[in-house]
Enzyme design. Structure first.
Site, PDB file in Angstrom:
ATOM      1  N   ARG A 225       0.837  -1.201   0.000  1.00 57.23           N
ATOM      2  CA  ARG A 225       0.000   0.000   0.000  1.00 57.23           C
ATOM      3  C   ARG A 225       0.863   1.238   0.000  1.00 57.23           C
ATOM      4  NH1 ARG A 225      -5.352  -0.455   1.444  1.00 57.23           N
ATOM      5  NH2 ARG A 225      -6.039  -2.535   0.835  1.00 57.23           N
ATOM      6  N   HIS A 273      -0.443   1.049 -10.222  1.00 57.90           N
ATOM      7  CA  HIS A 273      -1.185   0.029  -9.466  1.00 57.90           C
ATOM      8  C   HIS A 273      -1.688  -1.084 -10.393  1.00 57.90           C
ATOM      9  CE1 HIS A 273      -3.584  -0.616  -5.521  1.00 57.90           C
ATOM     10  NE2 HIS A 273      -3.273  -1.769  -6.100  1.00 57.90           N
TER      11      HIS A 273
HETATM   12  N1  LIG Z   1      -0.149  -3.894  -6.251  1.00 58.83           N
HETATM   13  C1  LIG Z   1      -1.140  -4.699  -6.568  1.00 58.83           C
HETATM   14  O1  LIG Z   1      -1.583  -4.762  -7.716  1.00 58.83           O
HETATM   15  C2  LIG Z   1      -1.720  -5.569  -5.514  1.00 58.83           C
HETATM   16  C3  LIG Z   1      -2.542  -6.637  -5.858  1.00 58.83           C
HETATM   17  C4  LIG Z   1      -3.036  -7.447  -4.851  1.00 58.83           C
HETATM   18  C5  LIG Z   1      -2.721  -7.189  -3.530  1.00 58.83           C
HETATM   19  N2  LIG Z   1      -1.946  -6.126  -3.211  1.00 58.83           N
HETATM   20  C6  LIG Z   1      -1.596  -5.812  -1.818  1.00 58.83           C
HETATM   21  O2  LIG Z   1      -0.709  -6.779  -1.301  1.00 58.83           O
HETATM   22  C7  LIG Z   1      -0.757  -6.745   0.115  1.00 58.83           C
HETATM   23  C8  LIG Z   1      -0.691  -8.158   0.694  1.00 58.83           C
HETATM   24  O3  LIG Z   1      -1.853  -8.879   0.405  1.00 58.83           O
HETATM   25  P1  LIG Z   1      -2.055 -10.390   0.888  1.00 58.83           P
HETATM   26  O4  LIG Z   1      -3.347 -10.834   0.344  1.00 58.83           O
HETATM   27  O5  LIG Z   1      -0.847 -11.203   0.610  1.00 58.83           O
HETATM   28  O6  LIG Z   1      -2.160 -10.189   2.472  1.00 58.83           O
HETATM   29  P2  LIG Z   1      -2.604 -11.262   3.585  1.00 58.83           P
HETATM   30  O7  LIG Z   1      -2.742 -12.625   2.990  1.00 58.83           O
HETATM   31  O8  LIG Z   1      -3.734 -10.677   4.325  1.00 58.83           O
HETATM   32  O9  LIG Z   1      -1.314 -11.315   4.534  1.00 58.83           O
HETATM   33  C9  LIG Z   1      -0.977 -10.268   5.341  1.00 58.83           C
HETATM   34  C10 LIG Z   1       0.392 -10.532   5.946  1.00 58.83           C
HETATM   35  O10 LIG Z   1       0.827  -9.340   6.599  1.00 58.83           O
HETATM   36  C11 LIG Z   1       1.192  -9.653   7.937  1.00 58.83           C
HETATM   37  N3  LIG Z   1       0.865  -8.543   8.826  1.00 58.83           N
HETATM   38  C12 LIG Z   1      -0.328  -7.933   9.013  1.00 58.83           C
HETATM   39  N4  LIG Z   1      -0.224  -6.952   9.928  1.00 58.83           N
HETATM   40  C13 LIG Z   1       1.067  -6.957  10.335  1.00 58.83           C
HETATM   41  C14 LIG Z   1       1.797  -6.185  11.267  1.00 58.83           C
HETATM   42  N5  LIG Z   1       1.232  -5.215  11.992  1.00 58.83           N
HETATM   43  N6  LIG Z   1       3.105  -6.466  11.438  1.00 58.83           N
HETATM   44  C15 LIG Z   1       3.703  -7.441  10.730  1.00 58.83           C
HETATM   45  N7  LIG Z   1       3.057  -8.210   9.817  1.00 58.83           N
HETATM   46  C16 LIG Z   1       1.755  -7.962   9.622  1.00 58.83           C
HETATM   47  C17 LIG Z   1       0.376 -10.875   8.318  1.00 58.83           C
HETATM   48  O11 LIG Z   1       1.022 -11.543   9.395  1.00 58.83           O
HETATM   49  P3  LIG Z   1       0.508 -12.965   9.979  1.00 58.83           P
HETATM   50  O12 LIG Z   1       0.922 -13.973   8.932  1.00 58.83           O
HETATM   51  O13 LIG Z   1       1.232 -13.127  11.250  1.00 58.83           O
HETATM   52  O14 LIG Z   1      -0.989 -12.844  10.110  1.00 58.83           O
HETATM   53  C18 LIG Z   1       0.390 -11.645   6.991  1.00 58.83           C
HETATM   54  O15 LIG Z   1       1.554 -12.413   6.884  1.00 58.83           O
HETATM   55  C19 LIG Z   1      -2.029  -5.958   0.469  1.00 58.83           C
HETATM   56  O16 LIG Z   1      -1.696  -4.656   0.880  1.00 58.83           O
HETATM   57  C20 LIG Z   1      -2.764  -5.887  -0.856  1.00 58.83           C
HETATM   58  O17 LIG Z   1      -3.584  -4.735  -0.954  1.00 58.83           O
HETATM   59  C21 LIG Z   1      -1.432  -5.323  -4.184  1.00 58.83           C
END
Ligand SMILES: NC(=O)c1ccc[n+]([C@@H]2O[C@H](COP(=O)([O-])OP(=O)(O)OC[C@H]3O[C@@H](n4cnc5c(N)ncnc54)[C@H](OP(=O)(O)O)[C@@H]3O)[C@@H](O)[C@H]2O)c1
Length: 310
Positions: A225, A273
């Site tokens: 983000r 994005h």
């Molecule tokens: N650029 C793009 O086109 C695009 C496309 C899709 C997604 N994204 C972005 O990619 C990101 C990741 O998505 P995802 O689906 O992989 O996420 P996710 O499956 O929800 O995983 C989140 C991860 O972040 C960790 N986390 C959350 N809060 C934390 C904190 N305070 N301190 C340390 N670690 C923390 C979690 O830890 P735990 O494992 O311990 O729970 C988990 O490992 C999101 O921001 C999403 O919007 C971007």
């Protein structure tokens, strides 16, 4: 039973059609065009509309249309007992992992250098393979996207570590946790990839102090983000030569304002994005699958913990 879509009047036709097609047998209504609110067991929230959720007493599922749920978490009438799910597809994970793999390989092979040589029509052969082994990659987050990035980079021979809320060892990957764990990983990462979700706890994490812990010459890749990154700190560290470059796909303000210094910065690569994009059809299919699951008494896939915000 019925499905209610809460969307802007400008919700694109292609998305509207995909949802109408996917939910043909379920009965899809588009807010506010619905007679019986008691029939609704699934609401798909494409935009915040305060007060709608409180009018739906028989909800089994609240779904976003994409990976983000910020517009739903902010609703005061969000019922805590009803599962809130986001849309995650294999196609989306594949795209983002591919984007990051390409960016990492460009850094590893010093492709920017060769791009510059070509502009100057210079033939200067140079060894790109380092004697000390491949660059070390640190991943912020260990979610669905980070794990796929790690799988691909590990296959290509990159040493990978990660940092998440809860620490663990996942196969060969050490997942650090806590402030000490974060600092340990940052100091050891030549390439830092941010794949964290946007929560209060992760906002501004990539500030001058944390970015400054990266070793000299490090590169930052942000697919998480825009709110994670303090833009001025990154620019300062790039200009002072501590960091070598950044590949940015997400920004605090999107579209990135025309006068933002990232656009023309020689060490920053900007993409709009676009690392991963959901298709309307895939999104609708994933929500339908989740609706069938909850109607069968199963938990939905990719449920969001509303207290943690991801
Ligand atoms: N650029 C793009 O086109 C695009 C496309 C899709 C997604 N994204 C972005 O990619 C990101 C990741 O998505 P995802 O689906 O992989 O996420 P996710 O499956 O929800 O995983 C989140 C991860 O972040 C960790 N986390 C959350 N809060 C934390 C904190 N305070 N301190 C340390 N670690 C923390 C979690 O830890 P735990 O494992 O311990 O729970 C988990 O490992 C999101 O921001 C999403 O919007 C971007």
């Amino acid at each position: 039973m019925a499905v209610l879509l809460v969307a802007h009047a400008t919700f694109p036709e292609v998305w509207r059609n995909a949802f109408t097609e996917a939910f043909r047998d379920e009965g899809l209504f588009i807010w506010p065009d619905i007679a019986n609110l008691h029939d609704v067991d699934c609401v798909i929230v494409a935009r915040s509309e305060p007060g709608v959720l409180a009018k739906l007493p028989n909800l089994k599922l609240i779904s976003s249309t994409g990976m983000g749920v910020d517009h739903i978490l902010g609703l005061a009438d969000l019922p805590p007992q009803v599962p809130l799910a986001r849309v995650v597809t294999a196609e989306m994970i594949d795209q983002v992992a591919e984007y990051v793999t390409l960016a990492v390989l460009r850094v590893e092979r010093d492709d920017d250098h060769f791009d510059r040589l070509q502009v100057e029509r210079k033939w200067q052969r140079r060894m790109t393979r380092r004697t000390g082994g491949k660059l070390r990659v640190g991943l912020l987050g260990w979610g669905v996207i980070a794990r796929e990035i790690a799988r691909r980079l590990s296959f290509l021979g990159f040493p990978v570590a990660a940092w998440a809320r809860s620490g663990r060892t996942d196969g060969p990957i050490v997942v650090h946790a806590g402030t000490d764990g974060l600092h340990r990983m940052l100091t050891a990462s030549n390439i830092l990839v941010n794949a964290l979700p946007g929560t209060e706890a992760t906002r501004d994490l990539l500030d001058a102090e944390n970015l400054g812990r990266l070793p000299p010459g490090a590169h930052v890749i942000n697919v998480g983000r825009g709110e994670h990154l303090v833009d001025t700190s990154l620019i300062d560290l790039l200009d002072r030569g501590h960091l070598a470059g950044a590949t940015l796909d997400v920004f605090r303000t999107e579209p990135l304002p025309q006068d933002h210094p990232f656009w023309l910065h020689p060490k920053v690569r900007v993409t709009p994005h676009s690392a991963g994009m959901l298709t309307p059809r895939d999104s609708a299919a994933a929500i339908l699958d989740n609706l069938r699951r909850v109607r069968a008494g199963q938990p939905p896939r990719h449920r969001v913990d509303i207290t943690l915000g991801y």
